[in-house]
Design a protein around this motif. Sequence first.
Motif, PDB file in Angstrom:
ATOM      1  N   ASP A  95       0.817  -1.695  -0.077  1.00 47.87           N
ATOM      2  CA  ASP A  95       0.136  -0.420  -0.076  1.00 47.87           C
ATOM      3  C   ASP A  95       1.115   2.053   0.508  1.00 47.87           C
ATOM      4  O   ASP A  95       0.874   2.643  -0.268  1.00 47.87           O
ATOM      5  N   ALA A  96       2.166   0.916   0.460  1.00 43.54           N
ATOM      6  CA  ALA A  96       2.865   2.188   0.460  1.00 43.54           C
ATOM      7  C   ALA A  96       3.648   2.793  -0.793  1.00 43.54           C
ATOM      8  O   ALA A  96       3.575   4.045  -1.414  1.00 43.54           O
ATOM      9  N   GLY A  97       4.284   1.634  -1.472  1.00 41.09           N
ATOM     10  CA  GLY A  97       4.166   1.762  -2.422  1.00 41.09           C
ATOM     11  C   GLY A  97       3.319   2.038  -3.214  1.00 41.09           C
ATOM     12  O   GLY A  97       3.927   2.730  -4.310  1.00 41.09           O
ATOM     13  N   LYS A 104       0.308  10.175  -3.446  1.00 37.94           N
ATOM     14  CA  LYS A 104       0.516  10.769  -3.171  1.00 37.94           C
ATOM     15  C   LYS A 104       1.367  11.276  -1.304  1.00 37.94           C
ATOM     16  O   LYS A 104       2.095  10.700  -2.000  1.00 37.94           O
ATOM     17  N   SER A 105       0.885  12.279  -1.582  1.00 31.71           N
ATOM     18  CA  SER A 105       1.663  12.100   0.439  1.00 31.71           C
ATOM     19  C   SER A 105       1.599  11.095   1.024  1.00 31.71           C
ATOM     20  O   SER A 105       0.153  10.372   2.103  1.00 31.71           O
ATOM     21  N   LEU A 106       2.133  10.630   2.113  1.00 32.57           N
ATOM     22  CA  LEU A 106       2.607   9.763   2.895  1.00 32.57           C
ATOM     23  C   LEU A 106       2.523   9.778   4.455  1.00 32.57           C
ATOM     24  O   LEU A 106       4.184  10.337   3.930  1.00 32.57           O
ATOM     25  N   ILE A 107       2.489   9.356   4.820  1.00 34.20           N
ATOM     26  CA  ILE A 107       3.048   9.134   6.343  1.00 34.20           C
ATOM     27  C   ILE A 107       2.939   7.180   6.682  1.00 34.20           C
ATOM     28  O   ILE A 107       2.533   7.102   6.453  1.00 34.20           O
ATOM     29  N   LEU A 118      12.772  -0.400   6.876  1.00 35.33           N
ATOM     30  CA  LEU A 118      11.402  -0.025   6.233  1.00 35.33           C
ATOM     31  C   LEU A 118      12.206   1.173   5.062  1.00 35.33           C
ATOM     32  O   LEU A 118      11.960   2.126   5.349  1.00 35.33           O
ATOM     33  N   LYS A 119      13.530   1.336   5.944  1.00 40.90           N
ATOM     34  CA  LYS A 119      14.560   2.087   4.738  1.00 40.90           C
ATOM     35  C   LYS A 119      13.528   2.722   3.734  1.00 40.90           C
ATOM     36  O   LYS A 119      13.959   4.179   3.199  1.00 40.90           O
ATOM     37  N   GLU A 120      14.075   2.231   2.838  1.00 38.64           N
ATOM     38  CA  GLU A 120      13.129   2.706   1.459  1.00 38.64           C
ATOM     39  C   GLU A 120      12.059   2.690   1.569  1.00 38.64           C
ATOM     40  O   GLU A 120      11.557   3.785   0.820  1.00 38.64           O
ATOM     41  N   ALA A 123      11.914   6.255   3.216  1.00 33.42           N
ATOM     42  CA  ALA A 123      12.308   7.805   2.498  1.00 33.42           C
ATOM     43  C   ALA A 123      11.801   7.611   1.268  1.00 33.42           C
ATOM     44  O   ALA A 123      11.452   9.212   0.664  1.00 33.42           O
ATOM     45  N   ALA A 124      10.904   7.242   0.764  1.00 32.62           N
ATOM     46  CA  ALA A 124       9.541   7.173   0.050  1.00 32.62           C
ATOM     47  C   ALA A 124       8.317   8.100   0.625  1.00 32.62           C
ATOM     48  O   ALA A 124       7.775   9.224   0.404  1.00 32.62           O
ATOM     49  N   ALA A 125       8.209   8.449   2.064  1.00 36.75           N
ATOM     50  CA  ALA A 125       7.242   9.037   2.534  1.00 36.75           C
ATOM     51  C   ALA A 125       7.432  10.759   3.083  1.00 36.75           C
ATOM     52  O   ALA A 125       8.640  11.033   2.933  1.00 36.75           O
TER      53      ALA A 125
END
Length: 149
Positions: A95-97, A104-107, A118-120, A123-125
């Motif tokens: 879902d995050a990907g 989308k703005s991701l938190i 979860l580093k990758e 990094a997208a958040a």
Amino acid sequence: MTLNVYLSGEIHTDWREQITTGAQGLDIAFGAPVTDHAASDDCGVAILGAEDKKFWHDRLGAQVNAIRTRKGIEDADVVVVRFGDKYKQWNAAFDAGMAAALGKSLIILQPEEHDHALKEVDAAALAVARTPQQVVQILEYVLTGALPQ
């Protein structure tokens, strides 16, 4: 400005309720997946018919659930993805990907012990929060420009 916020991720704690309760009074419409674990697992076979193999049982459920999940993420302004303390939450990472790919703005909401794994994703958040209260404070700031008191 109304924010559409989709709350994705682990379903075993009350983090969603903490956020929705903390955000009362803010102009936010919340969405989420089905959080009844049994219903989520069995929706495909309950609606489309039994499957002999667990793989196909799970696949039917995943596909039926994806209808709701895709709609929720596509319609969201902000997607909050919670990674909990237990279980390998591949669906949350997916879902995050998806949210990141859609711009989308991701938190991300996660405990510190998941930082390396979860580093990758992180990094997208646009933000990585440790508590539901921090998520509420981010949403309040976005809507009002007010810093936490």
